[in-house]
Scaffold this motif. Structure first.
Motif, short mmCIF file in Angstrom:
data_model
loop_
_atom_site.label_atom_id
_atom_site.label_comp_id
_atom_site.label_asym_id
_atom_site.label_seq_id
_atom_site.Cartn_x
_atom_site.Cartn_y
_atom_site.Cartn_z
N GLN A 141 0.82 -1.20 0.00
CA GLN A 141 0.00 0.00 0.00
C GLN A 141 0.86 1.26 0.00
O GLN A 141 0.50 2.26 -0.61
CB GLN A 141 -0.94 0.00 1.21
N THR A 142 2.00 1.20 0.66
CA THR A 142 2.92 2.34 0.67
C THR A 142 3.43 2.62 -0.75
O THR A 142 3.55 3.78 -1.15
CB THR A 142 4.10 2.07 1.63
N VAL A 143 3.68 1.59 -1.50
CA VAL A 143 4.10 1.75 -2.90
C VAL A 143 2.98 2.42 -3.69
O VAL A 143 3.24 3.27 -4.55
CB VAL A 143 4.50 0.39 -3.52
N LEU A 144 1.74 2.06 -3.41
CA LEU A 144 0.60 2.70 -4.09
C LEU A 144 0.55 4.20 -3.79
O LEU A 144 0.26 5.01 -4.67
CB LEU A 144 -0.72 2.04 -3.67
N VAL A 145 0.83 4.56 -2.54
CA VAL A 145 0.84 5.98 -2.17
C VAL A 145 1.95 6.71 -2.93
O VAL A 145 1.75 7.81 -3.44
CB VAL A 145 0.99 6.16 -0.65
N GLU A 146 3.11 6.08 -3.04
CA GLU A 146 4.22 6.69 -3.78
C GLU A 146 3.83 6.88 -5.25
O GLU A 146 4.16 7.91 -5.85
CB GLU A 146 5.47 5.81 -3.67
N ARG A 147 3.12 5.91 -5.81
CA ARG A 147 2.67 6.04 -7.21
C ARG A 147 1.66 7.16 -7.35
O ARG A 147 1.66 7.88 -8.36
CB ARG A 147 2.08 4.72 -7.69
N LEU A 148 0.78 7.31 -6.36
CA LEU A 148 -0.20 8.41 -6.40
C LEU A 148 0.51 9.77 -6.39
O LEU A 148 0.13 10.69 -7.12
CB LEU A 148 -1.15 8.34 -5.21
N ILE A 149 1.54 9.87 -5.57
CA ILE A 149 2.31 11.13 -5.52
C ILE A 149 2.90 11.43 -6.89
O ILE A 149 2.80 12.55 -7.39
CB ILE A 149 3.40 11.07 -4.44
N GLU A 150 3.48 10.42 -7.52
CA GLU A 150 4.06 10.62 -8.85
C GLU A 150 2.97 10.98 -9.87
O GLU A 150 3.16 11.87 -10.70
CB GLU A 150 4.81 9.36 -9.30
N GLU A 151 1.84 10.30 -9.78
CA GLU A 151 0.74 10.55 -10.72
C GLU A 151 0.17 11.96 -10.58
O GLU A 151 -0.20 12.59 -11.57
CB GLU A 151 -0.37 9.53 -10.48
N TYR A 152 0.10 12.47 -9.36
CA TYR A 152 -0.49 13.78 -9.12
C TYR A 152 0.54 14.91 -9.06
O TYR A 152 0.19 16.05 -8.75
CB TYR A 152 -1.36 13.75 -7.85
N THR A 153 1.77 14.61 -9.39
CA THR A 153 2.78 15.66 -9.50
C THR A 153 2.63 16.34 -10.85
O THR A 153 2.68 15.70 -11.89
CB THR A 153 4.21 15.08 -9.34
N GLU A 154 2.39 17.64 -10.81
CA GLU A 154 2.21 18.43 -12.03
C GLU A 154 3.54 19.09 -12.39
O GLU A 154 4.30 19.49 -11.52
CB GLU A 154 1.16 19.53 -11.79
N GLY A 159 5.40 24.15 -19.37
CA GLY A 159 6.75 23.63 -19.49
C GLY A 159 7.83 24.63 -19.12
O GLY A 159 9.01 24.32 -19.17
N LEU A 160 7.43 25.85 -18.72
CA LEU A 160 8.40 26.91 -18.44
C LEU A 160 8.30 27.53 -17.05
O LEU A 160 9.31 27.83 -16.43
CB LEU A 160 8.25 28.05 -19.47
N LEU A 161 7.09 27.76 -16.59
CA LEU A 161 6.88 28.57 -15.38
C LEU A 161 6.72 27.72 -14.13
O LEU A 161 6.02 26.72 -14.13
CB LEU A 161 5.63 29.45 -15.56
N GLY A 162 7.33 28.17 -13.05
CA GLY A 162 7.17 27.52 -11.76
C GLY A 162 7.99 26.25 -11.62
O GLY A 162 8.90 25.98 -12.40
N GLU A 163 7.65 25.52 -10.59
CA GLU A 163 8.33 24.26 -10.29
C GLU A 163 7.30 23.13 -10.26
O GLU A 163 6.11 23.37 -10.29
CB GLU A 163 9.01 24.37 -8.91
N LYS A 164 7.79 21.91 -10.15
CA LYS A 164 6.87 20.78 -10.01
C LYS A 164 6.09 20.97 -8.72
O LYS A 164 6.62 21.48 -7.73
CB LYS A 164 7.65 19.46 -9.96
N ARG A 165 4.82 20.54 -8.75
CA ARG A 165 3.97 20.75 -7.60
C ARG A 165 2.89 19.67 -7.54
O ARG A 165 2.62 19.02 -8.53
CB ARG A 165 3.34 22.13 -7.64
N VAL A 166 2.29 19.53 -6.36
CA VAL A 166 1.24 18.53 -6.14
C VAL A 166 0.03 19.25 -5.54
O VAL A 166 0.16 19.97 -4.55
CB VAL A 166 1.71 17.42 -5.18
N ASN A 167 -1.14 19.04 -6.13
CA ASN A 167 -2.38 19.60 -5.59
C ASN A 167 -2.83 18.68 -4.46
O ASN A 167 -3.17 17.52 -4.68
CB ASN A 167 -3.44 19.69 -6.69
N ILE A 168 -2.84 19.21 -3.24
CA ILE A 168 -3.12 18.40 -2.05
C ILE A 168 -4.54 17.86 -2.03
O ILE A 168 -4.76 16.70 -1.68
CB ILE A 168 -2.83 19.23 -0.77
N LEU A 169 -5.53 18.66 -2.40
CA LEU A 169 -6.91 18.18 -2.39
C LEU A 169 -7.09 17.02 -3.36
O LEU A 169 -7.68 15.99 -3.01
CB LEU A 169 -7.89 19.31 -2.71
#
Length: 179
Positions: A141-154, A159-169
């Motif tokens: 299940q911990t691996v699933l959470v890690e995959r979710l983080i990767e999936e929801y990382t924007e 392609g130019l502005l800002g940094e990688k980010r994750v929408n918490i909601l």
């Protein structure tokens, strides 16, 4: 007298144009071309609106990822920074409490608006251990959470502005659906 009549006519024409016609046109185009965004980018769970992807939500349970702290307690009306300076005892105490929770450096201070829905992937990953313990997750299940983080990382915007980010909601909704 002639100038007064012309001025009143111009005032009325511009009031109708800029106060009625233009807002109606912009609203209509927004609804037609971008209905999701024009209606607040609302996220639903089981047919109920749970929040907007544009505004941070308050999560206090250790079972969820937390957004950056908010000086206005995530209230949209009172959004903004605390304006507390480095000599503020209240700020020092709040930061010390957050450090004691093991939060990453990014999570120690409030965001400028107090409503930022995104945090960095590093800040999200720093919260993993708390969530694994609170939900009593297995290694799989911990691996699933890690995959979710990767999936929801924007990525960067455009392609130019800002940094990688994750929408918490969005991440927390996916977390509930998955586990």
């Amino acid at each position: 007298m002639k100038n007064l009549i012309v001025s009143v006519k111009m005032f009325l024409v511009l009031s109708v144009l800029t106060g009625i016609l233009y807002p109606l046109a912009v609203t209509g185009l927004g609804q037609l071309l971008f209905p999701y965004q024009a209606n607040g980018s609302l996220l639903e769970k089981e047919g109920q609106v749970v929040g907007s992807e544009l505004i941070a939500q308050k999560f206090v349970s250790p079972r969820y990822f937390w957004p950056r702290p908010s000086a206005g307690d995530y209230a949209t009306v009172a959004s903004g920074a605390s304006n507390a300076g480095p000599t503020s005892e209240n700020l020092k105490q709040a930061v010390a409490e957050r450090q004691a929770q093991g939060l990453s450096r990014e999570m120690l201070f409030t965001s400028g608006s107090g409503l930022d829905p995104h945090v960095s992937p590093t800040a999200v990953k720093s919260q993993m251990q708390r969530i694994v313990q609170a939900r009593a997750l297995s290694a799989e299940q911990t691996v699933l959470v890690e995959r979710l983080i990767e999936e929801y990382t924007e990525g960067r915007q455009g392609g130019l502005l800002g940094e990688k980010r994750v929408n918490i909601l969005k991440l927390n909704l996916a977390l509930d659906e998955t586990l």
